[in-house]
Design an enzyme around this catalytic site. Sequence first.
Site, PDB file in Angstrom:
ATOM      1  N   LYS A   1       0.835  -1.207   0.000  1.00  0.00           N
ATOM      2  CA  LYS A   1       0.000   0.000   0.000  1.00  0.00           C
ATOM      3  C   LYS A   1       0.868   1.254   0.000  1.00  0.00           C
ATOM      4  O   LYS A   1       0.549   2.241  -0.669  1.00  0.00           O
ATOM      5  CB  LYS A   1      -0.940  -0.025   1.199  1.00  0.00           C
ATOM      6  CG  LYS A   1      -1.997  -1.106   1.064  1.00  0.00           C
ATOM      7  CD  LYS A   1      -3.030  -1.017   2.148  1.00  0.00           C
ATOM      8  CE  LYS A   1      -4.103  -2.066   1.944  1.00  0.00           C
ATOM      9  NZ  LYS A   1      -3.577  -3.449   2.128  1.00  0.00           N
TER      10      LYS A   1
ATOM     11  N   ARG B   1     -15.729  20.230  13.297  1.00  0.00           N
ATOM     12  CA  ARG B   1     -14.574  20.445  14.171  1.00  0.00           C
ATOM     13  C   ARG B   1     -14.679  21.806  14.870  1.00  0.00           C
ATOM     14  O   ARG B   1     -15.225  22.769  14.312  1.00  0.00           O
ATOM     15  CB  ARG B   1     -13.264  20.412  13.373  1.00  0.00           C
ATOM     16  CG  ARG B   1     -13.046  19.151  12.564  1.00  0.00           C
ATOM     17  CD  ARG B   1     -12.689  17.956  13.391  1.00  0.00           C
ATOM     18  NE  ARG B   1     -11.485  18.132  14.193  1.00  0.00           N
ATOM     19  CZ  ARG B   1     -11.113  17.248  15.131  1.00  0.00           C
ATOM     20  NH1 ARG B   1     -11.845  16.181  15.385  1.00  0.00           N
ATOM     21  NH2 ARG B   1     -10.007  17.444  15.810  1.00  0.00           N
TER      22      ARG B   1
ATOM     23  N   GLY C   1     -12.704  17.709  18.495  1.00  0.00           N
ATOM     24  CA  GLY C   1     -13.983  17.063  18.208  1.00  0.00           C
ATOM     25  C   GLY C   1     -15.047  17.432  19.221  1.00  0.00           C
ATOM     26  O   GLY C   1     -16.241  17.505  18.909  1.00  0.00           O
ATOM     27  N   ASP C   2     -14.627  17.659  20.451  1.00  0.00           N
ATOM     28  CA  ASP C   2     -15.549  18.106  21.493  1.00  0.00           C
ATOM     29  C   ASP C   2     -14.760  18.972  22.471  1.00  0.00           C
ATOM     30  O   ASP C   2     -13.571  19.239  22.237  1.00  0.00           O
ATOM     31  CB  ASP C   2     -16.209  16.904  22.201  1.00  0.00           C
ATOM     32  CG  ASP C   2     -15.222  16.152  23.088  1.00  0.00           C
ATOM     33  OD1 ASP C   2     -14.009  16.462  23.052  1.00  0.00           O
ATOM     34  OD2 ASP C   2     -15.657  15.259  23.829  1.00  0.00           O
TER      35      ASP C   2
ATOM     36  N   ARG D   1      -5.742  20.416  25.293  1.00  0.00           N
ATOM     37  CA  ARG D   1      -4.534  20.455  26.145  1.00  0.00           C
ATOM     38  C   ARG D   1      -3.333  19.865  25.421  1.00  0.00           C
ATOM     39  O   ARG D   1      -2.192  20.210  25.714  1.00  0.00           O
ATOM     40  CB  ARG D   1      -4.787  19.717  27.465  1.00  0.00           C
ATOM     41  CG  ARG D   1      -3.642  19.927  28.466  1.00  0.00           C
ATOM     42  CD  ARG D   1      -3.964  19.432  29.859  1.00  0.00           C
ATOM     43  NE  ARG D   1      -2.915  19.781  30.809  1.00  0.00           N
ATOM     44  CZ  ARG D   1      -2.183  18.887  31.492  1.00  0.00           C
ATOM     45  NH1 ARG D   1      -2.401  17.599  31.335  1.00  0.00           N
ATOM     46  NH2 ARG D   1      -1.250  19.295  32.325  1.00  0.00           N
ATOM     47  N   ARG D   2      -3.590  18.973  24.485  1.00  0.00           N
ATOM     48  CA  ARG D   2      -2.493  18.427  23.693  1.00  0.00           C
ATOM     49  C   ARG D   2      -2.045  19.392  22.593  1.00  0.00           C
ATOM     50  O   ARG D   2      -1.188  19.070  21.792  1.00  0.00           O
ATOM     51  CB  ARG D   2      -2.882  17.077  23.075  1.00  0.00           C
ATOM     52  CG  ARG D   2      -3.219  15.988  24.082  1.00  0.00           C
ATOM     53  CD  ARG D   2      -3.196  14.590  23.453  1.00  0.00           C
ATOM     54  NE  ARG D   2      -4.036  14.479  22.283  1.00  0.00           N
ATOM     55  CZ  ARG D   2      -5.337  14.188  22.299  1.00  0.00           C
ATOM     56  NH1 ARG D   2      -5.939  13.970  23.460  1.00  0.00           N
ATOM     57  NH2 ARG D   2      -6.028  14.112  21.183  1.00  0.00           N
TER      58      ARG D   2
HETATM   59  N1  DCP Z   1     -10.194   8.808  27.057  1.00  0.00           N
HETATM   60  C1  DCP Z   1      -9.628   7.544  27.234  1.00  0.00           C
HETATM   61  N2  DCP Z   1     -10.230   6.441  26.716  1.00  0.00           N
HETATM   62  C2  DCP Z   1     -11.376   6.563  26.016  1.00  0.00           C
HETATM   63  C3  DCP Z   1     -11.964   7.826  25.820  1.00  0.00           C
HETATM   64  C4  DCP Z   1     -11.331   8.930  26.359  1.00  0.00           C
HETATM   65  O1  DCP Z   1      -8.587   7.426  27.884  1.00  0.00           O
HETATM   66  N3  DCP Z   1     -11.948   5.457  25.512  1.00  0.00           N
HETATM   67  C5  DCP Z   1      -9.493   9.979  27.585  1.00  0.00           C
HETATM   68  C6  DCP Z   1      -8.347  10.325  26.670  1.00  0.00           C
HETATM   69  C7  DCP Z   1      -8.907  11.394  25.807  1.00  0.00           C
HETATM   70  C8  DCP Z   1      -9.791  12.146  26.800  1.00  0.00           C
HETATM   71  O2  DCP Z   1     -10.330  11.109  27.624  1.00  0.00           O
HETATM   72  O3  DCP Z   1      -7.901  12.215  25.282  1.00  0.00           O
HETATM   73  C9  DCP Z   1     -10.873  12.952  26.137  1.00  0.00           C
HETATM   74  O4  DCP Z   1     -11.653  12.115  25.290  1.00  0.00           O
HETATM   75  P1  DCP Z   1     -12.235  12.624  23.918  1.00  0.00           P
HETATM   76  O5  DCP Z   1     -13.077  11.521  23.378  1.00  0.00           O
HETATM   77  O6  DCP Z   1     -12.884  13.941  24.099  1.00  0.00           O
HETATM   78  O7  DCP Z   1     -10.960  12.694  22.947  1.00  0.00           O
HETATM   79  P2  DCP Z   1      -9.935  13.871  22.664  1.00  0.00           P
HETATM   80  O8  DCP Z   1     -10.271  15.105  23.417  1.00  0.00           O
HETATM   81  O9  DCP Z   1      -8.583  13.297  22.877  1.00  0.00           O
HETATM   82  O10 DCP Z   1     -10.088  14.134  21.091  1.00  0.00           O
HETATM   83  P3  DCP Z   1     -11.293  14.952  20.378  1.00  0.00           P
HETATM   84  O11 DCP Z   1     -10.710  16.203  19.826  1.00  0.00           O
HETATM   85  O12 DCP Z   1     -11.757  14.038  19.300  1.00  0.00           O
HETATM   86  O13 DCP Z   1     -12.338  15.211  21.403  1.00  0.00           O
HETATM   87 MG    MG Z   2     -12.222  15.803  23.400  1.00  0.00          MG
HETATM   88 MN    MN Z   3     -14.705  14.280  25.268  1.00  0.00          MN
END
Ligand code: DCP
Ligand code: MG
Ligand code: MN
Length: 339
Positions: free
Chosen positions: A72, A148, A188-189, A181-182
Amino acid sequence: PSPKDSSQDPNPNARTIQVLEEMCKYYDQMGDQWRTLAYRRGVGTLRKQDHWITTKEQAVVLPFIGTRLAEKIEEIALTNRLNKLENTRDDPTDQTLRLFMGIYGVGLSQANKWIQAGYHTLDDLVAKAKLTDSQKIGIERWEDFATRIPRAEVEAHGAFMRGALARIDPGFQVTVMGSYRRGAKDSGDIDMIITKPGANISVLRTVVFDTLIPRLFAAGFLKCALATSHRTNDGTKWLGASCLPGSEIWRRLDLLLVPEEEMGAALIYFTGNDIFNRSLRLLASKKGMRLNQKGLYKDVIKGKNREKLNEGTLVESKSEKKIFEILGVPWRAPTERIC
Ligand code: DCP
Ligand code: MG
Ligand code: MN
């Protein structure tokens, strides 16, 4: 084609990585954990290369890249696209699956059931399917929740929350978590931790659930509460949607209430990403410890089938840095916790 065709990413394999990540996302949505992991590892390997990988012979000698993935990689280098990915985009069942899985709280199995039942559109669901309240909102706001959220808007929701809480009790603190924070440029939320030095969980709950949330609904900032999709909520989480004054778009909002003593463990958990969390927890478990969103525990006794027989004793929960130290992991800034 040039490897940098469709990206400003300085990585020489940027285009290949971009395509493989889409493939990975597709398998993840389809619940294919094995392929998701294989693609993730392959992408990880490609990220570390300092030159453009264009042939399967070059690719297959690299770590975590087997013959199928190597082919791929060659296809993408030669044609700038991946046939398999284009096919999944055109497949009507896949499209419906993605449409349904875009509804808040709907996973692969629910989406499949609806497809089996012969539903193809959101209108079909509204007219014929038995829906929960959260699913109804998820359908009405499908577009909103799929959009987004720019970093500046995530920040503005944080500021709104901070302002509202400060008027109730200036001791409260709001930290915006998750992808924000990252350092992500969009999310996404919106994830937030609410805490107050010296306050226990029941004080936090009372202020947030009895005063803050009703006020924010009255102010029009909060739009709806949503049910937790999985696991039991122990009363420390609130899920719903918020909307800035002057905006029409509802944003998914996750609040976590955290007592001061648990902040370190909660910061790690809610910063993620989920893969990083999984690898930290696995590491803890290999060292006879256990890490969850409330703390790091030691002396965890495991049975024959590696199931845990006790909860262990708390080693650390307050400091993010100390948890890393005790686990023997070099400190990783939130922006580096991307796997
Ligand atoms: N989390 C986790 N395991 C999961 C879901 C979430 O450890 N199954 C933790 C890590 C994620 C945080 O909670 O970073 C927040 O979850 P989100 O689903 O909101 O994901 P992110 O904020 O990382 O990404 P996005 O921008 O899609 O919301
Ligand atoms: Mg999130
Ligand atoms: Mn979340």
